[in-house]
Scaffold this active site. Structure first.
Site, PDB file in Angstrom:
ATOM      1  N   ASP A   1     -45.482  -9.750  40.375  1.00  0.00           N
ATOM      2  CA  ASP A   1     -45.188  -8.332  40.599  1.00  0.00           C
ATOM      3  C   ASP A   1     -45.597  -7.588  39.344  1.00  0.00           C
ATOM      4  O   ASP A   1     -44.815  -7.431  38.412  1.00  0.00           O
ATOM      5  CB  ASP A   1     -43.696  -8.139  40.892  1.00  0.00           C
ATOM      6  CG  ASP A   1     -43.341  -6.681  41.104  1.00  0.00           C
ATOM      7  OD1 ASP A   1     -44.254  -5.862  41.326  1.00  0.00           O
ATOM      8  OD2 ASP A   1     -42.143  -6.346  41.046  1.00  0.00           O
TER       9      ASP A   1
ATOM     10  N   GLN B   1     -46.353  -0.185  26.826  1.00  0.00           N
ATOM     11  CA  GLN B   1     -46.595   0.893  27.781  1.00  0.00           C
ATOM     12  C   GLN B   1     -45.565   2.006  27.612  1.00  0.00           C
ATOM     13  O   GLN B   1     -44.532   1.831  26.967  1.00  0.00           O
ATOM     14  CB  GLN B   1     -46.525   0.342  29.205  1.00  0.00           C
ATOM     15  CG  GLN B   1     -45.207  -0.335  29.534  1.00  0.00           C
ATOM     16  CD  GLN B   1     -45.318  -1.369  30.628  1.00  0.00           C
ATOM     17  OE1 GLN B   1     -46.184  -1.310  31.494  1.00  0.00           O
ATOM     18  NE2 GLN B   1     -44.422  -2.349  30.622  1.00  0.00           N
TER      19      GLN B   1
ATOM     20  N   GLY C   1     -46.464 -14.062  30.763  1.00  0.00           N
ATOM     21  CA  GLY C   1     -46.631 -14.852  31.976  1.00  0.00           C
ATOM     22  C   GLY C   1     -47.894 -15.671  31.980  1.00  0.00           C
ATOM     23  O   GLY C   1     -47.933 -16.769  32.561  1.00  0.00           O
TER      24      GLY C   1
END
Length: 290
Positions: free
Chosen positions: A160, A34, A142
């Site tokens: 999050d 990103q 994750g």
């Protein structure tokens, strides 16, 4: 307006948004995942921006971080092992480690550049969390972690992430929540950000339906974070057993005192914790029927 002024315009919504007057740009890079920028603003201190979308500001990060961390831990009451997915700024990690009963925290952040830049340019958000011996920080996937972790590994999972586009999309799938349920203990809880329901109704509606296939109790609670424009931010709630949302403020206060967080917060209180699950009808309508 002076030609020397620099403004940061958020790009989350094509027809509505917010902007910040920038004092200086501290960092900007394109990672493998990103675009990352950290800027210093006139009104909100330092701001983390991912792919043009505001993630955290120094001025109001406490609202989001406290509610994402303290609500599930205090509601559970006996959380010892916590998994954090995302949260590369370190703010959630810091709040979780404030709970004296927590023995082990594993944090899995896919983008190591977010951690590096936040440690360098926004150290006040994480404090000394990175050096706490109870924490293990993994730069990795994750999704793979929850797929491979042993059953009943964690008491609480805190997700999050960015919104379910780009790098964050896989953290909102049915398979992901099924794996979360598997690796939680019998009273385990998972929470995650579900967007601003005034503008992102589908995010809460669709992810709640997916969570409901793996958890006995699915709901949401709210927090008012000024820089998440559109009113309340919803935080998704999924527990393996019912009853953890209805704890009275007096008991929440007792638990917070035992955990060592009572009186340390700027947003979370026992009363606000209990009230945050009482949703306005326009938000409650987005949740699965009981």
């Amino acid at each position: 307006m002076s030609s020397a002024e620099i403004w940061l315009n958020e790009t989350l919504y094509p027809a509505w948004g917010q902007r910040f007057r920038v004092v200086r740009e501290l960092a900007r890079t394109r990672s493998a995942f990103q675009d990352i920028a950290i800027v210093e603003t006139e009104t909100h201190g330092r701001v983390l921006v991912l792919d043009g979308v505001i993630q955290i500001t120094e001025a109001d990060e406490f609202v989001y971080q406290e509610m994402l961390a303290h609500v599930p831990l205090i509601a559970h009451g006996e959380a010892r092992r916590v998994l954090i997915i995302g949260a590369g700024d370190g703010g959630v990690l810091r709040r979780v480690l404030q709970h004296r009963g927590v023995e082990r925290v594993v944090m899995v952040e896919i983008d190591g550049e977010v951690i590096r830049l936040c440690r360098e340019h926004m150290p006040a958000i994480s404090g000394d969390a990175w050096n706490d011996p109870r924490s293990q920080v993994i730069v990795g996937d994750g999704i793979a972690h929850v797929r491979e972790a042993a059953a009943a590994s964690y008491d609480v999972i805190i997700v999050d992430s960015t919104d379910p586009i780009g790098v964050g999309e896989v953290l909102f799938t049915e398979e992901f929540y099924a794996n979360c349920a598997r690796i939680l203990t019998p009273r385990g809880v998972v929470v995650n950000q579900c967007g601003v329901p005034f503008m992102q109704q589908d995010e809460l509606r669709e992810t709640s339906l997916r969570r409901a296939k793996s958890f006995a109790d699915v709901s949401a609670y709210v927090a008012a974070v000024p820089t998440y424009v559109g009113g309340f931010m919803t935080l998704g709630w999924a527990a393996r057993q019912a009853g953890l949302r209805g704890i009275a403020p007096a008991e929440l206060r007792r638990r917070a005192e035992a955990a060592g967080i009572l009186g340390t917060t700027r947003y979370w209180t026992p009363e606000l914790h209990a009230a945050s699950f009482h949703l306005p009808p326009y938000i409650a309508a987005l949740l699965p029927s009981p």
